[in-house]
Every structure is written in C-alpha cells, then in structure tokens.
Design an enzyme around this catalytic site. Structure first.
Site, PDB file in Angstrom:
ATOM      1  N   GLU A   1      -7.827  13.073  11.042  1.00 30.28           N
ATOM      2  CA  GLU A   1      -8.174  14.086  12.051  1.00 30.28           C
ATOM      3  C   GLU A   1      -7.749  15.479  11.588  1.00 30.28           C
ATOM      4  O   GLU A   1      -8.480  16.459  11.739  1.00 30.28           O
ATOM      5  CB  GLU A   1      -7.472  13.780  13.387  1.00 30.28           C
ATOM      6  CG  GLU A   1      -7.901  12.484  14.048  1.00 30.28           C
ATOM      7  CD  GLU A   1      -7.061  11.288  13.597  1.00 30.28           C
ATOM      8  OE1 GLU A   1      -6.612  11.268  12.427  1.00 30.28           O
ATOM      9  OE2 GLU A   1      -6.882  10.370  14.409  1.00 30.28           O
TER      10      GLU A   1
ATOM     11  N   CYS B   1      -3.456   8.839  16.838  1.00 32.53           N
ATOM     12  CA  CYS B   1      -2.067   8.503  17.193  1.00 32.53           C
ATOM     13  C   CYS B   1      -1.517   9.557  18.153  1.00 32.53           C
ATOM     14  O   CYS B   1      -1.902  10.719  18.131  1.00 32.53           O
ATOM     15  CB  CYS B   1      -1.200   8.406  15.943  1.00 32.53           C
ATOM     16  SG  CYS B   1      -0.950   9.968  15.094  1.00 32.53           S
TER      17      CYS B   1
ATOM     18  N   CYS C   1      -1.740  13.221  16.157  1.00 31.76           N
ATOM     19  CA  CYS C   1      -3.088  13.751  15.942  1.00 31.76           C
ATOM     20  C   CYS C   1      -3.692  14.238  17.260  1.00 31.76           C
ATOM     21  O   CYS C   1      -4.562  15.110  17.264  1.00 31.76           O
ATOM     22  CB  CYS C   1      -3.973  12.683  15.306  1.00 31.76           C
ATOM     23  SG  CYS C   1      -3.476  12.334  13.618  1.00 31.76           S
TER      24      CYS C   1
ATOM     25  N   TRP D   1     -10.293 -19.889 -19.253  1.00 34.69           N
ATOM     26  CA  TRP D   1     -11.054 -19.477 -18.087  1.00 34.69           C
ATOM     27  C   TRP D   1     -11.892 -20.622 -17.541  1.00 34.69           C
ATOM     28  O   TRP D   1     -12.432 -21.421 -18.301  1.00 34.69           O
ATOM     29  CB  TRP D   1     -12.014 -18.331 -18.440  1.00 34.69           C
ATOM     30  CG  TRP D   1     -11.377 -17.168 -19.122  1.00 34.69           C
ATOM     31  CD1 TRP D   1     -11.553 -16.771 -20.410  1.00 34.69           C
ATOM     32  CD2 TRP D   1     -10.454 -16.251 -18.547  1.00 34.69           C
ATOM     33  NE1 TRP D   1     -10.808 -15.671 -20.670  1.00 34.69           N
ATOM     34  CE2 TRP D   1     -10.117 -15.317 -19.552  1.00 34.69           C
ATOM     35  CE3 TRP D   1      -9.891 -16.109 -17.283  1.00 34.69           C
ATOM     36  CZ2 TRP D   1      -9.234 -14.267 -19.326  1.00 34.69           C
ATOM     37  CZ3 TRP D   1      -9.001 -15.074 -17.063  1.00 34.69           C
ATOM     38  CH2 TRP D   1      -8.686 -14.169 -18.076  1.00 34.69           C
TER      39      TRP D   1
ATOM     40  N   THR E   1       2.017 -20.638 -12.135  1.00 35.62           N
ATOM     41  CA  THR E   1       0.964 -19.878 -12.815  1.00 35.62           C
ATOM     42  C   THR E   1       1.558 -18.926 -13.840  1.00 35.62           C
ATOM     43  O   THR E   1       1.028 -18.766 -14.946  1.00 35.62           O
ATOM     44  CB  THR E   1       0.124 -19.114 -11.764  1.00 35.62           C
ATOM     45  OG1 THR E   1      -0.497 -20.070 -10.921  1.00 35.62           O
ATOM     46  CG2 THR E   1      -0.926 -18.238 -12.411  1.00 35.62           C
TER      47      THR E   1
ATOM     48  N   GLU F   1      -3.795 -15.625  -5.861  1.00 34.05           N
ATOM     49  CA  GLU F   1      -4.526 -16.293  -6.955  1.00 34.05           C
ATOM     50  C   GLU F   1      -3.657 -17.373  -7.576  1.00 34.05           C
ATOM     51  O   GLU F   1      -3.495 -17.425  -8.797  1.00 34.05           O
ATOM     52  CB  GLU F   1      -4.908 -15.275  -8.039  1.00 34.05           C
ATOM     53  CG  GLU F   1      -5.802 -14.147  -7.601  1.00 34.05           C
ATOM     54  CD  GLU F   1      -6.217 -13.293  -8.799  1.00 34.05           C
ATOM     55  OE1 GLU F   1      -6.542 -13.853  -9.858  1.00 34.05           O
ATOM     56  OE2 GLU F   1      -6.192 -12.066  -8.677  1.00 34.05           O
TER      57      GLU F   1
ATOM     58  N   GLY G   1      -2.025 -21.411  -8.339  1.00 35.74           N
ATOM     59  CA  GLY G   1      -2.523 -22.732  -8.663  1.00 35.74           C
ATOM     60  C   GLY G   1      -2.546 -23.594  -7.407  1.00 35.74           C
ATOM     61  O   GLY G   1      -2.319 -23.104  -6.293  1.00 35.74           O
TER      62      GLY G   1
END
Ligand SMILES: NC(=O)c1ccc[n+]([C@@H]2O[C@H](COP(=O)([O-])OP(=O)(O)OC[C@H]3O[C@@H](n4cnc5c(N)ncnc54)[C@H](OP(=O)(O)O)[C@@H]3O)[C@@H](O)[C@H]2O)c1
Length: 379
Positions: A62, A85, A94, A184, A210, A307, A309
């Site tokens: 804003e 806010c 704001c 991969w 991992t 990400e 295992g």
C-alpha cells in the site's frame, strides 16, 4: 473483517484487482514471513500508482503504491490483495497511510486472518472509507498465492509440498548400480520443474538418509532465481549423521536433531556453516516432524518443499503434514503398472493437476480437507 454489503465490485475494479494479484505474484518468495501483497491505486480505469510488498522490514504494498500515486491518491480507490494491516509492526499501519493519502474506497481480495494485524477494514470503515470485498475467485487465487503466510498464521507451521520422484512401478530409488541406485529417476524436464518449485519456496527439507546417500545441494540451478534468495536447506537428522563436508552444510543448513545427539560433531558442523537446533522427539524416538515445522515457522520459513526419501515421506504423510503432493513418475523406467507406494493413495486426496515433463508425468494432489476459502459471510 465484517461483511461488506454494497456496492458491488465492477469490471474495472476487478481488472485492477487482477493487476494487484499479478503484482503480488511478481514478489512471491521475496517477502517471507510477510505476505506478498499487491496494491493498485486507480481513478476509474486509470491506474495512478501501484506496488508490491518489499522485503521484510521495508514498505508494504500500500505504501509503495501510495508513494507512486502521490497527490493523485486523493479521492481514488485502492485495490489490495490482502486486507491492509491496522497495527504497528516493523512498519506503521497501512490503514493510516491510506487515510492520510485521502483514498475514499478500498477493494480487498482477501481478509487478513492474522489476529495481530487484522481489523484494517473495520478501522477504515470507522473513518468513513467505503470498503468492499472482491469476488470469491480472487479470494481463492490469493489463498493459493498466500498459502505459506496463511499456514503460518492459521497453523503455526509452514505450507508443505512433498515431492517424490518414482519409477512407474513405485520405487523411489533410481535403477542402476550401487546401493543407492543410479543418480536420477526422472529426466531433465522434470528435474527443471523441481528447480522451479525450489525457486518459489523458503526451504527445502530432506531426512538425513538422503544427505548421507546422495549429498544433494538442494539449491536452485538451471532456472532464474530473479530477486529471490536460494531456499534454506533443512535436514531432519535425529542422530546428526550429516557430515560437516556435506554440500548443505556449506549452504547454511538447519539441522534439526535430538538434544542428546552428536555432541562431538556439533562444533564441526557449526563451524562448517550449519545451524544445529534441538527439537523434541515423538513417541518413536525420532525428531517430531510437527515440532520441527514449528521451529521452521519461528525462523520465518513459510513455504517448504520436502524432497526426502521414503522414510521421512511416510512420516510426513502419516502425520498429516503434507499440503500438496507432487509425484514425478518416470514412465520409461521400472516394470508393470503404477502401484500405490505410500498411504496417500488410500483416501482423502484429490488431483489438482496432471501434466507431462519430457518423458515423465507430474501428478499434483491436495488433501480434500484443505482449508476452504473464506466466504463473504465469514469474511
Ligand atoms: N525418489 C525420490 O524422490 C527420492 C528423494 C530423496 C531421496 N531418495 C532416495 O532415498 C534413499 C534414502 O532414503 P531415506 O528414507 O533414508 O531418506 P530420508 O527419508 O530423506 O531420510 C530418512 C532419515 O531421516 C531421519 N529422520 C529424522 N526424523 C525423522 C522422522 N520423524 N521420520 C523419519 N525419518 C526421520 C532418520 O534418521 P535419524 O533416525 O538418524 O534421524 C531417517 O533415517 C536414497 O537412496 C535416496 O537416493 C529418493
């Protein structure tokens, strides 16, 4: 925010709200733990100022938009993706800025659920400003855009996307030589998609298995980062098995561990760049994943791409801590038809996207219990 009754939001205002949403999207990943917000100040169909949230501690959307509009903000309408806010945080409210600038109407796409910052719409109305809530489609779009912020505020933990790469017969380990299989599972296009995901989150999470097996960097490569920072690597590592030489340690990883673990290696890990944090354990004696996510929230992490295992994936799914499941299925590897590999196949998930990436399939699902978008009545 109490419900707005009249007047409605017309096509011009909807177009400005759409522009505000685009501005919010343009700063995605640069504002956590603050929400990425867009704001458009307009007089009729003419935009006189616009802006988006700056990095934490600097101006909200804003204030940026009002600064661009200058005197032209007087008598104009502000279109904002999130209710402004009304509290003194690191920056002033704001609502005060909107009132001082002389804006006479405010169109909001989504109410602010944050109990410390909400009340902005009511404060503006009390000062004689007309405040209306935009159509539900915008609330849905903002809820999606602000999933991390809404999760932090509503649940005290980040939004979690779990990504799994699997062969067509359900293995999470690449076929090939060596105990950990080949490098991969999926092809370059699917892996680039992972890097795009990484570029949009605050942190990338794996289990120690991992790290020990693959020594991944968990950083964004091959896609532009823009103004975003690299995501923080996070490892759930109950026994502190992460070696000080691991790539993620050099990248300043957060290692979430048990209080009694690895006393002798802590200094070496810290010296090499990691931050070691003790987390309570669950009944299984492992790092409690819900407590770990709360620690991440305290560190200002609103969005996580997990990400891991199979072990940590099972734990996260079993604990109901996954908000989006992205499976990359390598159609060209493995044998036989796809089979369920994890509990998420049981029930309670719905598919939101199925697409291709090179020779691989990308399959996104969300829990059916995903929190609903607030309706106008609730708002
Ligand atoms: N296909 C894929 O998407 C993908 C992705 C990543 C890895 N992988 C493969 O997966 C293999 C490694 O498998 P993994 O299952 O050992 O990896 P992982 O799930 O990333 O790590 C498991 C380890 O995390 C630690 N951990 C800490 N808190 C835990 C909790 N609450 N629940 C579960 N684990 C917790 C445990 O060690 P502590 O008991 O010491 O804490 C556990 O042994 C590698 O071959 C790797 O290449 C595949």
């Amino acid at each position: 925010m109490t419900a707005a009754t009249t007047p409605t939001v017309d096509a011009t205002e909807r177009a400005h709200l759409a522009r505000a949403l685009a501005l919010a999207t343009s700063v995605r990943g640069t504002t956590s733990p603050n929400p990425a917000v867009g704001c458009v100040i307009a007089r009729g169909d003419r935009i006189v100022g616009e802006g988006a949230t700056r990095p934490p501690g600097s101006a909200h959307a804003e204030v940026v938009a009002l600064g661009a509009a200058g005197e032209q903000a007087r008598g104009a309408t502000a279109h904002i993706t999130l209710e402004p806010c009304a509290h003194h945080g690191r920056t002033p409210p704001c609502t005060d800025a909107l009132l001082a600038a002389g804006v006479t109407r405010v169109v909001i796409a989504h109410p602010d659920p944050n109990p410390t910052a909400s009340g902005g719409a009511d404060a503006l109305r009390a000062a004689g400003i007309e405040v209306v809530l935009g159509p539900e489609v915008f609330r849905a779009a903002v809820a999606d855009e602000l999933a991390g912020f809404l999760s932090l505020v509503g649940r005290g933990r980040p939004h979690v996307t779990l990504k799994l790469a699997q062969t067509v017969d359900g293995s999470l380990v690449a076929p090939g030589d060596g105990p950990g299989g080949g490098r991969w599972i999926t092809g370059p296009a699917a892996r680039r998609a992972v890097h795009r995901w990484r570029a949009s989150v605050d942190a990338v999470l794996v289990g120690s298995g991992t790290v020990v097996s693959d020594d991944p960097g968990l950083d964004v490569r091959d896609v532009p980062l823009g103004r975003r920072q690299q995501p923080r690597p996070v490892v759930l590592d109950g026994r502190l098995r992460t070696p000080p030489t691991a790539k993620v340690v050099a990248r300043g990883a957060l290692l979430l561990t048990r209080a009694d673990a690895g006393r002798s290696v802590r200094a070496a890990l810290t010296e090499a760049g990691a931050q070691v944090i003790d987390v309570p354990t669950g009944v299984d004696g492992k790092v409690d994943p819900a407590a770990a996510l709360r620690v991440l929230a305290v560190h200002g992490i609103a969005t996580v791409l997990a990400e891991p295992g199979a072990k940590l994936a099972h734990t996260l799914l079993g604990a109901g801590l996954v908000d989006r499941l992205v499976r990359h299925v390598a159609l060209g590897t493995g044998a036989g038809p796809p089979r369920p590999v994890l509990d998420e196949d049981a029930d309670g998930w719905r598919t939101v996207r199925v697409g291709g990436a090179g020779a691989d399939l990308i399959w996104e699902r969300v829990p059916v219990t995903r929190p609903a978008v607030p309706t106008e009545r609730q708002a």
